[in-house]
Write a protein that holds these residues in place. Sequence first.
Motif: not given
Length: 278
Positions: A125, A181, A208, A210, A216, A220, A223, A232
Amino acid sequence: MAAAYPASTRTTSLRHRATSSVSLPLAVIAGLHPKRNRNRTLLLTLLAIVSLSVFFVCSRYPIPMSPAYLRWPLDSEPPAEDQLVLPVQPHPPETAPKKQKHYQKLAGGRPSITLTPEQELAAVSSFLASLPQNVIPLSVDPSLPIDPELVLDFDTRSPRAAEEVERVVEDVWSRNPVLLYGKLYSPPTREIKSILASLNLRPPPFTMDVDMRDDKEVLEPILFRLTAMPELPILLINGQPVGGLERIREMHASGELHALIKKAGAVIGGGRRRKHGK
């Protein structure tokens, strides 16, 4: 009347004159350049010594210039191909053992620091929030812990690397106590952005999208792995995921979201412009 000389005497006289006419200039030249003759003699002597030395070395230590079966003595049968002892070839760079790559990461016998999932989330981050052009390389395997050197700007092998990581964790969540995110055209992301906008936070939430980033494909799944969230948007307050949209709605209605945001260090209503008095 002049006496007549025999023919042989006349021939000898002519030969003596020709020899004298050639040897006289050579003698004069030799007398004029004595150093050149000495240098030439010295050079010839050195060449002879070098030639003898090379001949002695080559005869004493012969250099093989052909395969073993070609150098085999003529009076015996050459060995079979499976009996030849061939030199061991080193591993090419592309097939070198994986341990070699591991040891290349050692500096002074000290390995690179290992990040916990919480530290990795903070480091990623911080890396993404510091500069818009920072991206995660597409060669990264998102299912594995990321290499700390990709997202940290200090020597991850130094004795103070652990202290530096803790400083990064504190700094990123103090600067971005609320971080979202999400996806640009996602209705849940838009609703969460609207909730946060109504709180007028200071510092403002860092958001953000993503799905609009070049990385991406790897960001993704990273995360998802680090937050245990299946999709998300992901809302982080003080570095901790707070749940999906339904959970955020409930927290917002009950005031729990406000308390959590205040505890993280953000000021609710701090971003609102206030009018001055008279």
